[in-house]
Design a protein around this motif. Structure first.
Motif, short mmCIF file in Angstrom:
data_model
loop_
_atom_site.label_atom_id
_atom_site.label_comp_id
_atom_site.label_asym_id
_atom_site.label_seq_id
_atom_site.Cartn_x
_atom_site.Cartn_y
_atom_site.Cartn_z
N UNK A 87 -2.71 -36.28 13.95
CA UNK A 87 -2.98 -37.45 13.45
C UNK A 87 -3.22 -37.59 12.28
N UNK A 88 -3.76 -36.57 11.60
CA UNK A 88 -3.99 -36.67 10.23
C UNK A 88 -5.30 -37.37 9.75
N UNK A 89 -5.97 -38.30 10.66
CA UNK A 89 -7.05 -38.96 10.19
C UNK A 89 -8.48 -38.38 10.72
N UNK A 90 -9.32 -39.22 11.02
CA UNK A 90 -10.66 -38.70 11.20
C UNK A 90 -10.63 -38.89 12.84
N UNK A 91 -11.65 -37.76 13.24
CA UNK A 91 -12.03 -37.63 14.73
C UNK A 91 -13.23 -38.08 14.99
N UNK A 92 -13.53 -39.22 15.67
CA UNK A 92 -14.78 -39.45 15.99
C UNK A 92 -14.95 -39.30 17.73
N UNK A 93 -16.12 -38.90 18.18
CA UNK A 93 -16.35 -38.60 19.46
C UNK A 93 -17.55 -39.45 20.03
N UNK A 94 -17.09 -40.21 21.30
CA UNK A 94 -18.04 -41.25 21.69
C UNK A 94 -18.44 -40.89 23.23
N UNK A 95 -19.66 -40.65 23.28
CA UNK A 95 -20.22 -40.27 24.52
C UNK A 95 -19.34 -39.38 25.33
N UNK A 96 -19.40 -38.11 24.92
CA UNK A 96 -18.34 -37.14 25.62
C UNK A 96 -18.92 -36.52 26.79
N UNK A 97 -20.25 -36.81 27.15
CA UNK A 97 -20.69 -36.47 28.53
C UNK A 97 -21.12 -34.96 28.42
N UNK A 98 -20.77 -34.38 29.43
CA UNK A 98 -21.25 -33.14 29.60
C UNK A 98 -20.00 -32.17 29.93
N UNK A 99 -19.89 -30.82 29.82
CA UNK A 99 -18.86 -29.96 30.24
C UNK A 99 -19.73 -29.63 31.42
N UNK A 100 -18.92 -29.69 32.73
CA UNK A 100 -19.42 -29.47 33.92
C UNK A 100 -19.34 -27.86 34.23
N UNK A 101 -20.20 -27.05 33.79
CA UNK A 101 -20.16 -25.55 34.03
C UNK A 101 -21.30 -25.05 34.73
N UNK A 102 -22.49 -25.45 34.41
CA UNK A 102 -23.74 -25.20 34.79
C UNK A 102 -24.82 -25.85 34.60
N UNK A 103 -26.19 -25.54 34.81
CA UNK A 103 -27.29 -26.44 34.79
C UNK A 103 -27.55 -26.72 33.19
N UNK A 104 -27.25 -25.77 32.36
CA UNK A 104 -27.34 -26.34 31.13
C UNK A 104 -26.02 -26.76 30.39
N UNK A 105 -25.15 -27.43 31.13
CA UNK A 105 -24.12 -28.03 30.65
C UNK A 105 -24.37 -29.20 29.45
N UNK A 108 -24.87 -27.04 26.23
CA UNK A 108 -23.65 -26.25 25.87
C UNK A 108 -22.81 -27.33 24.96
N UNK A 109 -22.52 -28.30 25.52
CA UNK A 109 -21.65 -29.58 25.05
C UNK A 109 -22.17 -29.93 23.62
N UNK A 142 -30.06 -31.06 10.19
CA UNK A 142 -30.88 -29.84 10.66
C UNK A 142 -31.95 -30.59 11.73
N UNK A 143 -32.49 -31.76 11.56
CA UNK A 143 -33.38 -32.37 12.39
C UNK A 143 -32.67 -32.72 13.52
N UNK A 144 -31.55 -32.96 13.67
CA UNK A 144 -30.77 -33.26 15.09
C UNK A 144 -30.72 -31.91 15.64
N UNK A 145 -30.20 -30.87 14.67
CA UNK A 145 -30.12 -29.48 15.55
C UNK A 145 -31.71 -29.17 16.03
N UNK A 146 -32.41 -29.37 15.28
CA UNK A 146 -33.78 -29.08 15.77
C UNK A 146 -34.14 -29.73 17.01
N UNK A 147 -33.86 -31.16 17.40
CA UNK A 147 -34.14 -31.59 18.58
C UNK A 147 -33.33 -31.07 19.56
N UNK A 148 -31.98 -30.68 19.30
CA UNK A 148 -31.21 -29.81 20.31
C UNK A 148 -31.73 -28.73 20.87
N UNK A 149 -32.15 -27.99 19.85
CA UNK A 149 -32.75 -26.50 20.11
C UNK A 149 -34.21 -26.71 21.11
N UNK A 150 -34.86 -27.86 20.56
CA UNK A 150 -36.34 -28.22 21.42
C UNK A 150 -35.75 -28.50 22.77
#
Length: 165
Positions: A87-105, A108-109, A142-150
């Motif tokens: 498509x050549x343009x930008x890719x936006x992701x909206x509310x992708x939900x979760x990858x249904x693999x395990x309790x930490x899905x 992981x997503x 880095x702030x977002x990544x820190x929240x995810x790690x927490x």
């Protein structure tokens, strides 16, 4: 319901139905912004909307992406590269939900989408858990990544804490 194979991927209307001509018009970015589903058999499938941007490229919004088959490692990245090239343009992701693999899905997503943002394969993400905007500063990222790690640490400690809180 009509479907079309275009660039090695099978495309169809996600809701309602389109003719082959309407599908091709949407895929080329000249129709109204519609939601279409796609599948590359044995590799991945998903749901996107396509819109022509001011530069004449087609931006897509990914609503759902699922990797298929026994060899999944790297297929999500591969799917995004193919879509970006197609498509050549930008890719936006909206509310992708979760990858249904395990309790930490959810975690992981989130880690996957953060990495895809860092690699420049997606331009933005808007979910219940985190928001990644185009051209975020390194400090904001880095702030977002820190929240995810927490969130991951808390989840593993069996606490119900979400990265957005």
């Amino acid at each position: 319901m009509a479907e079309v194979e275009w660039k090695g991927i099978t495309w169809r209307a996600a809701f309602g139905s389109f003719s082959v001509k309407e599908l091709l018009t949407i895929l080329k970015g000249y129709g109204s912004m519609e939601i279409v589903s796609f599948e590359k058999p044995g590799c991945y499938r998903g749901t996107v909307s396509i819109a022509l941007n001011e530069e004449g490229k087609r931006d897509i919004t990914v609503y759902f992406l699922e990797v298929l088959g026994p060899k999944r490692r790297g297929m999500g990245r591969h799917a995004l590269r193919e879509l970006k090239g197609m498509f050549g343009g930008r890719i936006f992701v909206e509310d992708p939900g979760e990858i249904l693999t395990d309790e930490y899905s959810i975690a992981e997503s989130l880690l996957f989408w953060l990495q895809m943002y860092r690699e420049g394969l997606i331009d933005a993400l808007d979910s219940d858990y985190i928001v990644l905007k185009p051209d975020m500063s390194l400090e904001e990222l880095k702030e977002v990544e820190s929240r995810v790690e927490c969130y991951i640490r808390e989840k593993r400690a069996n606490k119900n804490v979400y990265p957005g809180s």
